[in-house]
Scaffold this motif. Structure first.
Motif, PDB file in Angstrom:
ATOM      1  N   ASP A  43       0.849  -1.178   0.000  1.00 56.12           N
ATOM      2  CA  ASP A  43       0.000   0.000   0.000  1.00 56.12           C
ATOM      3  C   ASP A  43       0.891   1.237   0.000  1.00 56.12           C
ATOM      4  OD1 ASP A  43      -0.196   1.400   2.942  1.00 56.12           O
ATOM      5  OD2 ASP A  43       0.206  -0.745   3.097  1.00 56.12           O
ATOM      6  N   ILE A  44       0.406   2.303  -0.636  1.00 52.68           N
ATOM      7  CA  ILE A  44       1.240   3.472  -0.887  1.00 52.68           C
ATOM      8  C   ILE A  44       1.656   4.174   0.394  1.00 52.68           C
ATOM      9  CG2 ILE A  44       1.208   5.809  -1.885  1.00 52.68           C
ATOM     10  CD1 ILE A  44      -0.304   4.628  -4.269  1.00 52.68           C
ATOM     11  N   LEU A  45       0.752   4.291   1.357  1.00 50.48           N
ATOM     12  CA  LEU A  45       1.109   4.997   2.590  1.00 50.48           C
ATOM     13  C   LEU A  45       2.237   4.274   3.332  1.00 50.48           C
ATOM     14  CD1 LEU A  45       0.606   7.389   4.432  1.00 50.48           C
ATOM     15  CD2 LEU A  45      -1.153   6.061   5.605  1.00 50.48           C
ATOM     16  N   THR A  46       2.171   2.945   3.400  1.00 48.89           N
ATOM     17  CA  THR A  46       3.240   2.194   4.072  1.00 48.89           C
ATOM     18  C   THR A  46       4.553   2.320   3.310  1.00 48.89           C
ATOM     19  OG1 THR A  46       1.608   0.641   4.927  1.00 48.89           O
ATOM     20  CG2 THR A  46       3.900  -0.034   5.046  1.00 48.89           C
ATOM     21  N   LEU A  47       4.490   2.304   1.982  1.00 48.79           N
ATOM     22  CA  LEU A  47       5.697   2.524   1.186  1.00 48.79           C
ATOM     23  C   LEU A  47       6.338   3.866   1.522  1.00 48.79           C
ATOM     24  CD1 LEU A  47       4.781   1.289  -2.404  1.00 48.79           C
ATOM     25  CD2 LEU A  47       6.864   0.679  -1.162  1.00 48.79           C
ATOM     26  N   LEU A  48       5.506   4.900   1.647  1.00 47.53           N
ATOM     27  CA  LEU A  48       6.014   6.228   1.969  1.00 47.53           C
ATOM     28  C   LEU A  48       6.604   6.276   3.371  1.00 47.53           C
ATOM     29  CD1 LEU A  48       3.079   8.309   0.461  1.00 47.53           C
ATOM     30  CD2 LEU A  48       5.422   8.278  -0.405  1.00 47.53           C
ATOM     31  N   GLN A  49       5.857   5.767   4.328  1.00 47.22           N
ATOM     32  CA  GLN A  49       6.278   5.872   5.728  1.00 47.22           C
ATOM     33  C   GLN A  49       7.456   4.970   6.057  1.00 47.22           C
ATOM     34  OE1 GLN A  49       2.543   5.214   7.787  1.00 47.22           O
ATOM     35  NE2 GLN A  49       2.013   7.380   7.704  1.00 47.22           N
ATOM     36  N   SER A  50       7.652   3.922   5.275  1.00 48.28           N
ATOM     37  CA  SER A  50       8.806   3.045   5.485  1.00 48.28           C
ATOM     38  C   SER A  50      10.065   3.593   4.820  1.00 48.28           C
ATOM     39  CB  SER A  50       8.514   1.647   4.931  1.00 48.28           C
ATOM     40  OG  SER A  50       8.418   1.675   3.513  1.00 48.28           O
ATOM     41  N   GLY A  51       9.904   4.638   4.014  1.00 46.87           N
ATOM     42  CA  GLY A  51      11.047   5.225   3.325  1.00 46.87           C
ATOM     43  C   GLY A  51      11.490   4.439   2.109  1.00 46.87           C
ATOM     44  N   ARG A  52      10.606   3.575   1.583  1.00 45.39           N
ATOM     45  CA  ARG A  52      11.014   2.697   0.491  1.00 45.39           C
ATOM     46  C   ARG A  52      10.492   3.140  -0.878  1.00 45.39           C
ATOM     47  NH1 ARG A  52      12.454  -3.070   0.524  1.00 45.39           N
ATOM     48  NH2 ARG A  52      10.278  -3.756   0.689  1.00 45.39           N
ATOM     49  N   MET A  53       9.797   4.248  -0.941  1.00 48.27           N
ATOM     50  CA  MET A  53       9.291   4.702  -2.229  1.00 48.27           C
ATOM     51  C   MET A  53      10.427   5.040  -3.182  1.00 48.27           C
ATOM     52  SD  MET A  53       6.626   5.238  -4.130  1.00 48.27           S
ATOM     53  CE  MET A  53       5.167   5.442  -3.102  1.00 48.27           C
ATOM     54  N   ASP A  54      11.468   5.707  -2.695  1.00 47.20           N
ATOM     55  CA  ASP A  54      12.610   6.042  -3.553  1.00 47.20           C
ATOM     56  C   ASP A  54      13.281   4.783  -4.089  1.00 47.20           C
ATOM     57  OD1 ASP A  54      12.209   8.741  -3.292  1.00 47.20           O
ATOM     58  OD2 ASP A  54      13.779   9.036  -1.779  1.00 47.20           O
ATOM     59  N   ALA A  55      13.383   3.769  -3.236  1.00 45.52           N
ATOM     60  CA  ALA A  55      14.004   2.513  -3.668  1.00 45.52           C
ATOM     61  C   ALA A  55      13.162   1.835  -4.746  1.00 45.52           C
ATOM     62  CB  ALA A  55      14.193   1.578  -2.475  1.00 45.52           C
ATOM     63  N   LEU A  56      11.845   1.888  -4.586  1.00 41.12           N
ATOM     64  CA  LEU A  56      10.960   1.304  -5.595  1.00 41.12           C
ATOM     65  C   LEU A  56      11.103   2.044  -6.921  1.00 41.12           C
ATOM     66  CD1 LEU A  56       8.727  -0.755  -6.261  1.00 41.12           C
ATOM     67  CD2 LEU A  56       7.061   0.990  -5.570  1.00 41.12           C
ATOM     68  N   ARG A  57      11.205   3.349  -6.869  1.00 44.71           N
ATOM     69  CA  ARG A  57      11.370   4.134  -8.090  1.00 44.71           C
ATOM     70  C   ARG A  57      12.700   3.811  -8.763  1.00 44.71           C
ATOM     71  NH1 ARG A  57      10.847  10.585  -7.714  1.00 44.71           N
ATOM     72  NH2 ARG A  57      12.715  10.269  -6.464  1.00 44.71           N
ATOM     73  N   GLU A  58      13.764   3.674  -7.982  1.00 49.34           N
ATOM     74  CA  GLU A  58      15.071   3.309  -8.543  1.00 49.34           C
ATOM     75  C   GLU A  58      15.013   1.931  -9.188  1.00 49.34           C
ATOM     76  OE1 GLU A  58      17.915   3.649  -5.428  1.00 49.34           O
ATOM     77  OE2 GLU A  58      17.645   5.823  -5.195  1.00 49.34           O
ATOM     78  N   TRP A  59      14.328   0.991  -8.541  1.00 48.56           N
ATOM     79  CA  TRP A  59      14.164  -0.351  -9.111  1.00 48.56           C
ATOM     80  C   TRP A  59      13.411  -0.274 -10.432  1.00 48.56           C
ATOM     81  CZ3 TRP A  59       9.580  -2.826 -10.286  1.00 48.56           C
ATOM     82  CH2 TRP A  59       9.695  -4.155 -10.687  1.00 48.56           C
ATOM     83  N   TYR A  60      12.339   0.528 -10.465  1.00 46.43           N
ATOM     84  CA  TYR A  60      11.507   0.637 -11.661  1.00 46.43           C
ATOM     85  C   TYR A  60      12.306   1.171 -12.843  1.00 46.43           C
ATOM     86  CZ  TYR A  60       7.778   2.255 -14.761  1.00 46.43           C
ATOM     87  OH  TYR A  60       6.982   2.472 -15.852  1.00 46.43           O
ATOM     88  N   TYR A  61      13.098   2.217 -12.626  1.00 40.60           N
ATOM     89  CA  TYR A  61      13.853   2.817 -13.711  1.00 40.60           C
ATOM     90  C   TYR A  61      15.157   2.074 -13.997  1.00 40.60           C
ATOM     91  CZ  TYR A  61      10.568   6.653 -13.919  1.00 40.60           C
ATOM     92  OH  TYR A  61       9.425   7.391 -14.091  1.00 40.60           O
ATOM     93  N   GLY A  62      15.457   1.064 -13.182  1.00 36.50           N
ATOM     94  CA  GLY A  62      16.552   0.167 -13.496  1.00 36.50           C
ATOM     95  C   GLY A  62      16.040  -0.888 -14.468  1.00 36.50           C
ATOM     96  N   LYS A  63      15.754  -2.095 -13.916  1.00 35.09           N
ATOM     97  CA  LYS A  63      15.217  -3.163 -14.750  1.00 35.09           C
ATOM     98  C   LYS A  63      13.749  -3.441 -14.453  1.00 35.09           C
ATOM     99  CE  LYS A  63      19.636  -5.544 -15.397  1.00 35.09           C
ATOM    100  NZ  LYS A  63      20.368  -6.840 -15.284  1.00 35.09           N
ATOM    101  N   GLY A  64      13.173  -2.664 -13.534  1.00 29.80           N
ATOM    102  CA  GLY A  64      11.827  -2.951 -13.072  1.00 29.80           C
ATOM    103  C   GLY A  64      10.764  -2.879 -14.152  1.00 29.80           C
ATOM    104  N   ALA A  65      10.801  -1.816 -14.968  1.00 32.49           N
ATOM    105  CA  ALA A  65       9.785  -1.663 -16.004  1.00 32.49           C
ATOM    106  C   ALA A  65       9.808  -2.845 -16.961  1.00 32.49           C
ATOM    107  CB  ALA A  65       9.999  -0.355 -16.756  1.00 32.49           C
ATOM    108  N   GLU A  66      10.991  -3.346 -17.255  1.00 30.53           N
ATOM    109  CA  GLU A  66      11.124  -4.509 -18.140  1.00 30.53           C
ATOM    110  C   GLU A  66      10.548  -5.757 -17.488  1.00 30.53           C
ATOM    111  OE1 GLU A  66      14.755  -7.097 -20.170  1.00 30.53           O
ATOM    112  OE2 GLU A  66      15.106  -5.032 -19.534  1.00 30.53           O
ATOM    113  N   ILE A  67      10.792  -5.927 -16.200  1.00 29.47           N
ATOM    114  CA  ILE A  67      10.244  -7.080 -15.479  1.00 29.47           C
ATOM    115  C   ILE A  67       8.724  -7.029 -15.455  1.00 29.47           C
ATOM    116  CG2 ILE A  67      10.069  -8.163 -13.190  1.00 29.47           C
ATOM    117  CD1 ILE A  67      13.012  -7.344 -12.759  1.00 29.47           C
TER     118      ILE A  67
END
Length: 290
Positions: A43-67
């Motif tokens: 869920d988006i709020l937990t992603l934000l509050q855990s500080g992991r949104m930036d990591a998810l974005r980095e994953w997405y623009y790495g190989k994430g979109a392809e996966i």
């Protein structure tokens, strides 16, 4: 990167969870965890509050979109969209933030500081939910607004650094009991606080989705007709200024929402359909009822 909050057929109790909004369709984050052995918060709020949104974005623009392209998508007819999340820490509104709107309301140019107010989380609804007109409140107006979602804790942040605190942007509709406010300007908070008086969009677009945020247009739409339209460049106080200004008053935390003001409001009545349209975001639509 674009995310949505949605529920879909086959889910236990149709709980709302996060999905990637791709060109092919929606890919639930839970499916990514299940099929690729990952452990992202769903869920988006937990992603934000855990500080992991930036990591998810980095994953997405790495190989994430392809996966994600290798995973199945949700059928459109099985999806029900919801508000990004239901219990933000703070919802901060900005009044009269477009020059044209400020002159319309006050008859004079704006002052040197923003008008601010707070919205209670009990006022919050999501896409397709009904805006309920309260008895005896008189005329009610709906206002389409660009909303800023805060992604990291910031206090006394400089304007030039403020963009780093932004997790993304979403659509919103802010309602006001105009007759109550007209009786006395000090009644603004009451006029803004009724249940269902804030709709928050389903989609979150991260800042990298916009090469030039100032060109982004916000539209207030009533019954399919665009009634007001203006761009971020015409805001009196820019998004980064607002973040900096507010952070000098109160600490901003992940998940806090800033409503940046409307290009124009419309009066609503039962049976109306009101929308907030912003490019790159899912259109926010609500019906009006008693």
């Amino acid at each position: 990167m674009r995310l949505v909050t949605a529920a879909w057929t086959g889910q236990k109790q149709e709980q709302e969870h996060t999905a990637f909004m791709t060109e092919r369709g929606l890919v639930p984050l839970a499916w990514l965890n299940e099929k690729k052995g990952m452990n992202w918060e769903t869920d988006i709020l937990t992603l934000l509050q855990s500080g992991r949104m930036d990591a998810l974005r980095e994953w997405y623009y790495g190989k994430g979109a392809e996966i994600l392209d290798s995973l199945p998508i949700l059928p459109d007819d099985e999806v029900r969209y919801g508000a990004l999340y239901r219990r933000p820490g703070k919802i901060i509104g900005i009044g009269m933030n477009y020059l044209e709107k400020a002159i319309e309301l006050s008859g004079r140019p704006p002052g040197e500081e923003p008008v601010i107010f707070l919205k209670p989380d009990t006022s919050l609804i999501g896409p397709e939910d009904s805006i309920i007109l309260p008895d005896g409140a008189g005329q009610i107006a709906a206002e389409a607004e660009l909303a800023i979602v805060i992604g990291r804790t910031c206090r006394r942040v400089a304007e030039e650094e403020a963009i780093g605190a932004v997790a993304g942007y979403t659509t919103s509709l802010d309602m006001t009991a105009k007759d109550i406010h007209a009786r006395n300007s000090r009644f603004l908070q009451r006029a803004k606080s009724f249940d269902t008086f804030l709709s928050l969009g389903a989609s979150l677009s991260t800042p990298d989705e916009y090469a030039n945020l100032s060109e982004l247009a916000v539209e207030t739409v009533l019954n399919g007709e665009v009634m007001h339209r203006n761009t971020v460049s015409q805001m009196i106080f820019s998004p980064t200024f607002l973040i900096s200004f507010l952070s000098h008053i109160m600490t901003l935390n992940p998940g806090d929402v800033i409503l940046t003001g409307t290009p124009g409001s419309v009066y609503i009545k039962p049976g109306d359909q009101v929308e907030c349209r912003i490019e790159g975001m899912k259109t926010l639509t609500n019906l009006v009822s008693l």
